[in-house]
Design an enzyme around this catalytic site. Structure first.
Site, PDB file in Angstrom:
ATOM      1  CB  CYS A   1       5.147  -4.074   0.105  1.00  0.00           C
ATOM      2  SG  CYS A   1       5.784  -2.501  -0.115  1.00  0.00           S
ATOM      3  CE1 TYR A   2       0.622   0.974   5.559  1.00  0.00           C
ATOM      4  CE2 TYR A   2      -0.637  -0.875   5.628  1.00  0.00           C
ATOM      5  CZ  TYR A   2      -0.431   0.281   6.001  1.00  0.00           C
ATOM      6  OH  TYR A   2      -1.224   0.898   7.012  1.00  0.00           O
TER       7      TYR A   2
ATOM      8  N   GLY B   1       0.951  -1.214   0.229  1.00  0.00           N
ATOM      9  CA  GLY B   1       0.214  -0.053  -0.017  1.00  0.00           C
ATOM     10  C   GLY B   1       0.955   1.294  -0.055  1.00  0.00           C
TER      11      GLY B   1
ATOM     12  CD  GLU C   1       2.921  -8.793  -5.178  1.00  0.00           C
ATOM     13  OE1 GLU C   1       2.630  -7.853  -4.860  1.00  0.00           O
ATOM     14  OE2 GLU C   1       3.721  -9.401  -4.477  1.00  0.00           O
TER      15      GLU C   1
ATOM     16  CG  HIS D   1       5.599  -5.955  -4.191  1.00  0.00           C
ATOM     17  ND1 HIS D   1       4.307  -5.647  -3.826  1.00  0.00           N
ATOM     18  CD2 HIS D   1       6.514  -4.686  -4.069  1.00  0.00           C
ATOM     19  CE1 HIS D   1       4.321  -4.629  -3.362  1.00  0.00           C
ATOM     20  NE2 HIS D   1       5.462  -3.925  -3.306  1.00  0.00           N
TER      21      HIS D   1
ATOM     22  CE  LYS E   1     -10.524 -11.207 -20.559  1.00  0.00           C
ATOM     23  NZ  LYS E   1     -11.849 -11.035 -21.353  1.00  0.00           N
TER      24      LYS E   1
ATOM     25  CB  SER F   1     -20.433  -8.594 -25.773  1.00  0.00           C
ATOM     26  OG  SER F   1     -19.548  -9.574 -25.304  1.00  0.00           O
ATOM     27  N   GLY F   2     -20.648 -11.430 -27.559  1.00  0.00           N
ATOM     28  CA  GLY F   2     -19.912 -12.215 -28.364  1.00  0.00           C
ATOM     29  C   GLY F   2     -18.226 -12.351 -27.968  1.00  0.00           C
ATOM     30  N   GLY F   3     -18.010 -11.474 -26.811  1.00  0.00           N
ATOM     31  CA  GLY F   3     -16.470 -11.650 -26.588  1.00  0.00           C
ATOM     32  C   GLY F   3     -16.333 -13.089 -25.564  1.00  0.00           C
ATOM     33  CB  VAL F   4     -13.389 -14.244 -24.044  1.00  0.00           C
ATOM     34  CG1 VAL F   4     -13.030 -15.294 -23.145  1.00  0.00           C
ATOM     35  CG2 VAL F   4     -12.501 -14.275 -25.297  1.00  0.00           C
ATOM     36  CG  ASP F   5     -14.819 -11.964 -20.215  1.00  0.00           C
ATOM     37  OD1 ASP F   5     -13.907 -12.894 -20.238  1.00  0.00           O
ATOM     38  OD2 ASP F   5     -14.491 -10.666 -19.991  1.00  0.00           O
ATOM     39  CB  SER F   6     -20.622 -12.030 -22.964  1.00  0.00           C
ATOM     40  OG  SER F   6     -20.374 -12.003 -24.245  1.00  0.00           O
ATOM     41  CB  SER F   7     -18.659 -16.324 -25.778  1.00  0.00           C
ATOM     42  OG  SER F   7     -18.861 -15.423 -26.760  1.00  0.00           O
TER      43      SER F   7
END
Length: 513
Positions: free
Chosen positions: A82-83, A55, A171, A169, A369, A223-229
């Site tokens: 870190c923080y 942070g 990560e 960090h 994703k 929408s036809g995108g990856v997520d909505s498909s």
């Protein structure tokens, strides 16, 4: 059976979602929560471990975010980053002060191989530092397990209480053995077995959706995108003909994309779906007329989406649920707890306050994703759909800087199509996380055909990323950029200059707005 979980407490760090992503790479489910979530809620979740993020604050500042000291008495392993490491020290009686020398970037850290966190980690390892404060003395019961030339406590642990902390960090990819360290915490310290598998997620999601929906009717925002498909196919597997997919062509899609979506999901497509296409281009253009501010555009597009869905729902009769392809980065970037609002995603922060549905179902809300893509493959969706280029919900509305008009949409559609075509021809598309053209609001003087022009500049973007939380600008071959530039200025009316964006994420976002 309840799945094992690690929780990340967010203290305002820019890498909070990346920490969760890395834990999931260890096949352990992980969620991000605000630092002030409360002990009772933590106990209720029964996490196997807790991670404090970094942070921007100093732990000794009056308004600095702090959790309750009692969190260390829950018997749950804690890793401070870190923080988070400084906060652990501060709350438990150590001292934290302004560092005589700040550390930023790649730093060689000497670590103690006998420490649980550093098993099979090199005694000298390169880590990513970013701090101006440092731990001067550790709390009672702790031992120092890592240091640098200027940081006396780069890592510490109290094995008896399962408390661990690192100033760097682990990560980020710049910390070369960071995944080993996180894996050591997840498995060696927290005792996880790794039960977060995509096949079990898909199976349990289908079961949960069936139970939630019952005999109700569902409307899916496709929408036809990856997520909505992926969301659409998941819902189709769960409730079949109770699902109606509505595809809204808002006039902000890529070139020919509306027809392509209909070819896949429509009556002649691959799936047995109730499919409705709504051509609402003029409606969206009218709403966006004169609007330049990015957040305002996102919210207008988001609200208009919902209004179109409500209207379509009324036409087909009573609909109980609305399904959206919201994913975890959308949730976090729209402002989770004390995290900064990076941008309101149309399907999170862009939603209006009043929505005419019983409930919104977001089956992918907890996925990153690449996890969405894996879920798509588990569902049997073809690879060419699963690995389709990501496209934002607001579409070209956030790839056109300033006011959106039909003319500008046409310009960016044509330029983007040329860019994507040449990227594929050059064979570099498979290595890129995302690539697209955006229309700037900058106009400049040019000389074409022995005449003066005063036209727009197109900006090209290509990034390397696996999780879309962080990204690096791709070093595209100069001959590819040259060919794309030549084609765009010659074939796209209204463009006389092409720029290439060399900025990573952070400090930029992947999209322009």
């Amino acid at each position: 059976m309840k799945r094992e979980m690690i929780i990340v407490l967010d203290f305002g760090g820019q890498y909070n979602q990346l920490i969760a992503r890395r834990v999931r790479e260890c096949n352990v489910y992980c969620e991000v929560h605000p630092y002030n979530i409360g002990l009772d809620k933590i106990k209720e979740m029964e996490p196997k471990g807790i991670i404090f993020t970094g942070g921007p604050n100093s732990v000794y500042g009056e308004d600095s975010p702090r959790c309750s000291k009692e969190i260390f008495d829950l018997g749950i392993p804690v890793l401070g980053i870190c923080y988070g490491s400084q906060l652990m020290s501060y709350l438990l009686g150590g001292t934290v002060k302004t560092a005589p020398v700040s550390e930023f970037g790649h730093t060689e850290v000497q670590v103690e191989p006998s420490a649980k966190l550093f098993q099979e980690v090199s005694p000298e390892t390169v880590c990513w530092m970013s701090h101006t404060d440092y731990i001067e003395t550790v709390p009672e019961g702790f031992r120092i397990t890592g240091h640098t030339l200027v940081c006396p406590v780069a890592a510490m642990e109290c094995e008896a209480r399962n408390l661990y902390a690192v100033q760097f960090h682990p990560e980020v990819a710049h910390t070369k053995e960071g995944m080993k360290m996180l894996s050591n915490f997840v498995y060696n310290v927290c005792g996880c077995v790794g039960d977060w598998k995509m096949d079990s997620f898909v199976e349990s999601s289908i079961k949960e959706i069936r139970e939630k929906v019952g005999t109700g009717r569902v409307l899916c925002a496709l929408s036809g995108g990856v997520d909505s498909s992926v969301a659409a196919v998941l819902l189709s597997k769960a409730v079949g003909k109770q699902l109606t997919c509505v595809f809204v062509d808002h006039g902000l899609l890529r070139k020919n994309e509306g027809d392509e979506v209909e070819a896949v999901f429509g009556p002649e497509g691959h799936y047995d779906l109730n499919f409705i296409r709504v051509n609402a281009q003029d409606r969206f253009y009218a709403k966006l007329a004169g609007v330049e501010e990015p957040e305002a555009k996102r919210k207008i597009i988001g609200e208009e989406f919902i209004r179109v869905f409500e209207e379509e729902a009324k036409k087909i009769g009573s609909v109980d649920f609305l399904v959206q392809g919201t994913i975890y980065p959308d949730v976090i970037e729209s402002g989770l707890g004390k995290s900064a609002v990076i941008k309101s995603h149309h399907n999170v922060g862009g939603l209006p306050d009043c929505v005419d549905f019983k409930e919104i179902i977001e089956p992918l809300r907890l996925l990153f994703k690449d996890e969405v893509r894996r879920a798509g493959l588990e569902l049997g969706i073809p690879e060419y759909l699963v690995y389709r280029q990501p496209f934002p919900g607001p579409g070209l509305g956030v790839r056109i800087i300033g006011e959106v008009t039909a003319e500008k949409v046409k310009i960016v559609q044509e330029a983007d199509a040329i860019y994507r075509e040449e990227i594929v021809k050059a064979g570099v598309d498979k290595s890129l996380g995302q690539y697209f053209a955006a229309l700037t609001n900058m106009r400049s003087v040019g000389c074409m055909g022995d005449g003066r022009t005063y036209d727009y500049a197109i900006a090209l973007r290509a990034v390397l990323t696996s999780d879309f939380m962080t990204a690096e600008s791709a070093e595209l071959p100069w001959e590819v950029l040259g060919k794309v530039t030549n084609r765009i200025v010659n074939e796209v009316k209204g463009i006389n200059r092409v720029l290439y964006d060399c900025t990573g994420k952070p400090p930029a976002t992947i999209e322009f707005e």
